[in-house]
Structure formats: C-alpha cells, structure tokens
Design an enzyme around this catalytic site. Structure first.
Site, PDB file in Angstrom:
ATOM      1  N   GLU A 277      76.681  60.713  44.053  1.00 23.43           N
ATOM      2  CA  GLU A 277      76.628  59.245  43.927  1.00 23.43           C
ATOM      3  C   GLU A 277      77.500  58.907  42.730  1.00 23.43           C
ATOM      4  OE1 GLU A 277      75.232  57.691  46.202  1.00 23.43           O
ATOM      5  OE2 GLU A 277      73.590  58.918  46.958  1.00 23.43           O
ATOM      6  N   CYS A 311      76.087  51.386  38.616  1.00 23.42           N
ATOM      7  CA  CYS A 311      77.241  51.689  39.473  1.00 23.42           C
ATOM      8  C   CYS A 311      77.352  50.708  40.637  1.00 23.42           C
ATOM      9  CB  CYS A 311      77.198  53.127  39.948  1.00 23.42           C
ATOM     10  SG  CYS A 311      75.603  53.587  40.559  1.00 23.42           S
TER      11      CYS A 311
END
Ligand code: ADP
Length: 509
Positions: A277, A311
């Site tokens: 990720e 993010c």
C-alpha cells in the site's frame, strides 16, 4: 516504563503528557519476541521516541538488530508450527481476536493518548483511529470463520476436485507512522484470522502505539510467538532480512513508493507473497454540477485529516471554471478557521508534521511552487511559535504542471488548486500520474457520476464523499500505488494459499 516516564517528566520535558489520564499503563519499553518483553541484543541499545508537537522525549524502545529480527522470525515460525496455534479451529482464532478487540475497546483512551503523544495527531482523530483500527480486529474476527474453500464439479466420474485455503505461514508486516495502530491491525487481523503468525516492524516514529496494541494481544491470550514486534530505527537491514528469509512467506508493507519498490524487488528471489500500500496522488474534482457546500466539507475532511499526512488525502484539487471562485472562497474561509496546536488540546484540528524530513518536504514543495509562479493565497510558511514542526494550512492556486505540488504527494496541510474547463480535461489531468490510490469527485449529475467513477485510474473512488476508508471495504491502489487489497473479505487473500486436492479413483457404484 512508568518510572522512566516520570523521570522524564521531572526534567520538565513531558509534563503535559504525564497529566493525561492513564497514559502510563500501556507504554512499553521493550520489544516483543516469542511472548517475552526483550531488550536489543546489541548492549541493550535503545532509541528515543519524541513528541513532534514539542520535541519532548516520551519513551525509549529497544533498537533491535538483524539478529533480534531473526529471533522474531524463528519464534513466529515455531509458533506457526506449534499445536497451540495450528490446532486452533477458525472459531478459536475468531474468539481470540474478539478478546483482543474487547481489550482495545476498553483501553481506547490510553491508546489514543499514546498515539497523539508520539504522532502529533489531534486527540479526536487518534480516538477515531483507535475505533477504525479496532474495526479491523472485529471484522477479521468475523471473517476468520468464513475462509471457505470449494468443491468443484469434476469432468471425470471418479474424481472430486476440492479447493481449500491454507495460511501462508509467517508474515512480516512493515507499517508507517501516519496510522500507527490501524495499519497494524489491518494487516495482523487478517493474518491471524487466516492462521498465520507475524513479525511486526512498526515505524521508528511511532513504536509505542504498536507495542501497546501488542501488549493487549498478549493479554487477550494470543499464544506466544504469534505476534512479535521488532522496534528499530535501522529499518533497511531488517527489511532486507524479511525479503531474504525463506521462513518469511509474505510481506505486507504500507509506506513510501520508494521503499515499496525496494521490497518488491528484493523479495523476487524468494517469490514472496507481497501486499503493498504505497503513496497516492489523489485528485479531488469539483464539477460545476456539484453541491459546493458538500464539496468544501469533503475537501476539508480529505485534505486536513492528520495534517494532510494520509496516503488517501486529496493531493490535487481540480475545480471547474464556473464554480471556481465560489469553491475557493468557501474553502479559504474554512481553512482560515482551523485550530492549530498540540494534538492533546481537545479542540485542535491541525497538529505538527511528524518529523523534520516531512517538514522540509512540505515547505520545499511550497517554495518550489512559489518559484514557479503559483499563487499562495493562504499560509505558505512555518509556524515556529507553535513548535518547530508546525506548518501553516496553505492554499496554492494556479499550480503549474512543472511544480512538485502537481506531480508528487505533498503529505502536508497544503491544498493545490488547478482550474479546468470540461470533464474530459479533468479526467485526463486526474489520470496523468503514475499513482492510483484514491480519487474523489463531486457531481450531482448521475450520468457524469458513473462515467467519471469508471474512468478514474485509482483503486478507490469517493463520489460526493471525502472520507472513504472502512474495515468492510477493500483498500488498495492501482499503478504504482500498490498491489493487493486490505480490509474487506479480500484482505484475507494475501495470507492464504489456495490448495487443490484431487480425490481420485473414487467408486460411486
Ligand atoms: P515514510 O516516508 O512514510 O516514513 P517509509 O517507507 O520510509 O515511509 O516508512 C514506512 C515504514 O517502512 C517504516 O516502518 C520504516 O521504518 C520502514 N522502512 C523504511 N525503509 C525501509 C527499508 N529499506 N526496508 C524495510 N522497511 C523500511
């Protein structure tokens, strides 16, 4: 640890922390290997954990070596093969996860306080993260019982095709500082549900939250060696060990694209299962059909959560010509009203950036945009009166494509706004990046909603919504934002192998 913290407090460096309710109870100063709380084998070396709001030392944790990490891998392997773990039924594992969930719930205030102290995250957001992180423990406790196989109709009359899912073995979990708890539970919850054992390497900036949550796993009765936590401020050699060790069967990493690529490359030789990720560069598009109030609410939530250090934070705002002035005007008023300070303050909305590197990156990006003739209509400077890591919430308009703010993830409280004429231009610009984690857009036009949702090159889309993460939904990216999905029923996939068993020579007559 309490004694050590009090000692620090007596020197005056963390008085406010020690006044916080229950802070000491869960703080650990040792790493967790094979069920024991241990020091570094390198002369008990430690490193300090600091509060980014004021620089105060709030704890010390072992600076573990590669040899220590190897011991953790050995412990995880032994635990994986032990009867205490292997013989458990899915229901047993589910029950253990439920107990862990319960304990986290009971200690949510303490965990949130530790989190705010080491990450600078406003306390209300830390409480939110504890609930969010714990939702993964609950979710995977439930999913543990639904890791179904298949019986597939065979083309041969005397055969049966059986498909089952089995745990991969030991998984190494490398996690970042921006979600010090949720990134651990999102991975460990899935791994444990599947029957794996884990070695967690938390961020050097936020090891205390990780250790606190691990302590509760021990208290919940999760057998020794099933969860190991290795703290270090020298991540690279330990990451390398995870990649090279034949006993580590999978790696799950959340962090920078750069390190993700390195781990991907280094684990190729061992053909490891890998879940990455990585960074995003999320577009946030405001079409002329949007409800502007909703869009401004979504923009604030998406951009300023954790001081812009997530993010999935919106990174580039594209706003259509005809609503540009209205959106920018309303947004500016809201940003001006943000309350900035030490995250321990109850009404604080914006805390410090996590560390000097991050601070320099954010201010460097703004200066780069300034030098390229972008307009800084709000903020654009550090706030030294608040502390050395505080940066003013900032709005930059007319950001040119050559600016770093346009093409890279700023990871800070900076809104970059770009004007567009029509849908085609917006989608093209939104997709003009090698990243593809999240994307957001606001539109009340149903046809446009489906068209744009399908065309955005991202793993997750928020339509008229700025906060989209949930334990039930698959989290992950496309392009260089990663591989694999976390959370949801798909979150288990990275921790199981599919085994096909062919039952032959069966006689049915
Ligand atoms: P960030 O920029 O968000 O700090 P990083 O990718 O540097 O992102 O860090 C995320 C996690 O990866 C942290 O736990 C960090 O210690 C770890 N890490 C950093 N470098 C490496 C590496 N070479 N190998 C393995 N882990 C690493």
């Amino acid at each position: 640890m309490w004694r050590q913290l009090s000692g620090v407090a007596r020197t005056g460096s963390s008085l406010s922390l020690c006044r916080m309710r229950g802070f000491s109870a869960l703080v650990q100063d040792k790493a967790l290997v094979d069920g024991a709380w241990v020091d570094s084998s390198n002369a008990k070396a430690t490193f300090e954990v600091r509060n980014p709001a004021n620089g105060a030392v709030i704890g010390k944790v072992p600076n573990m070596t590669v040899a220590d990490a190897q011991k953790a891998i050995d412990a995880a392997k032994q635990a994986y093969e032990s009867k205490e773990w292997r013989s458990l039924t899915a229901k047993d594992r589910s029950n253990l996860l439920k107990k862990w969930h319960k304990l986290i719930e009971q200690h949510s205030q303490e965990i949130a306080e530790i989190m705010t102290a080491e990450s600078g995250k406003p306390i209300n957001e830390s409480k939110g993260e504890v609930a969010y992180g714990n939702a993964f423990v609950e979710w995977f406790a439930e999913e543990a019982r639904r890791i179904y196989g298949e019986i597939v109709p065979s083309a041969s009359p005397n055969r049966e095709i059986i498909v089952m899912k089995q745990p991969i073995g030991v998984a190494a979990l490398i996690t970042p500082w921006n979600f010090p708890m949720a990134m651990i539970t999102r991975k460990a919850g899935a791994a444990l549900a599947a029957g794996c054992t884990v070695v967690v390497k938390p961020s050097e900036d936020t090891p205390l939250t990780a250790l606190a949550v691990a302590k509760l796993a021990v208290d919940a009765g999760i057998p020794k060696g099933v969860i190991n936590v290795v703290t270090t401020n020298k991540a690279a050699p330990i990451g390398d060990l995870f990649c090279k060790s034949p006993d580590v069967r999978g790696i799950s990493f959340t962090g920078s694209t750069e390190v993700g690529k390195l781990l991907f490359r280094n684990s190729a030789d061992g053909i490891k299962r890998i879940c990455l990720e990585l960074g995003g560069n999320a577009p946030f598009i405001v079409f002329d059909s949007a409800d502007i109030e909703k869009a401004v609410d979504g923009a604030m939530a998406s951009k300023f959560r954790n001081c812009g250090q997530t993010c999935v934070s919106a990174n580039r705002f594209f706003v259509q010509d005809s609503v540009y002035d209205k959106f920018v005007g309303q947004l500016k008023k809201r940003v001006e009203a943000l309350k900035i300070g030490d995250g321990q303050g109850c009404d604080v909305q914006i805390g410090p950036l996590i560390n000097e590197m991050q601070f320099n990156k954010v201010s460097g990006f703004v200066e780069d945009a300034r030098s390229k003739k972008a307009n800084i209509i709000l903020g654009g400077q550090p706030l030294p009166d608040k502390g050395s890591l505080f940066y003013a919430p900032t709005i930059v308009t007319d950001v040119p494509p050559s600016a770093q703010l346009y093409s890279e993830e700023v990871f800070g409280p900076v809104v970059s706004i770009i004007r567009f004429r029509d849908e085609e231009e917006a989608v093209k610009k939104a997709n003009d990046t090698r990243r593809g984690l999240a994307g957001y857009f606001y539109s009340e036009n149903l046809q446009q909603v489906f068209r744009v949702a399908k065309r955005l090159e991202v793993g997750m889309v928020g339509v008229n919504e700025g906060i989209i993460s949930a334990a039930e939904a698959p989290f992950g990216g496309v392009k260089e934002s990663g591989v694999g999905r976390e959370g949801s029923k798909h979150g288990i996939d990275d921790y199981v192998d599919i085994k096909y068993i062919c039952m032959g020579n069966l006689k049915y007559d």
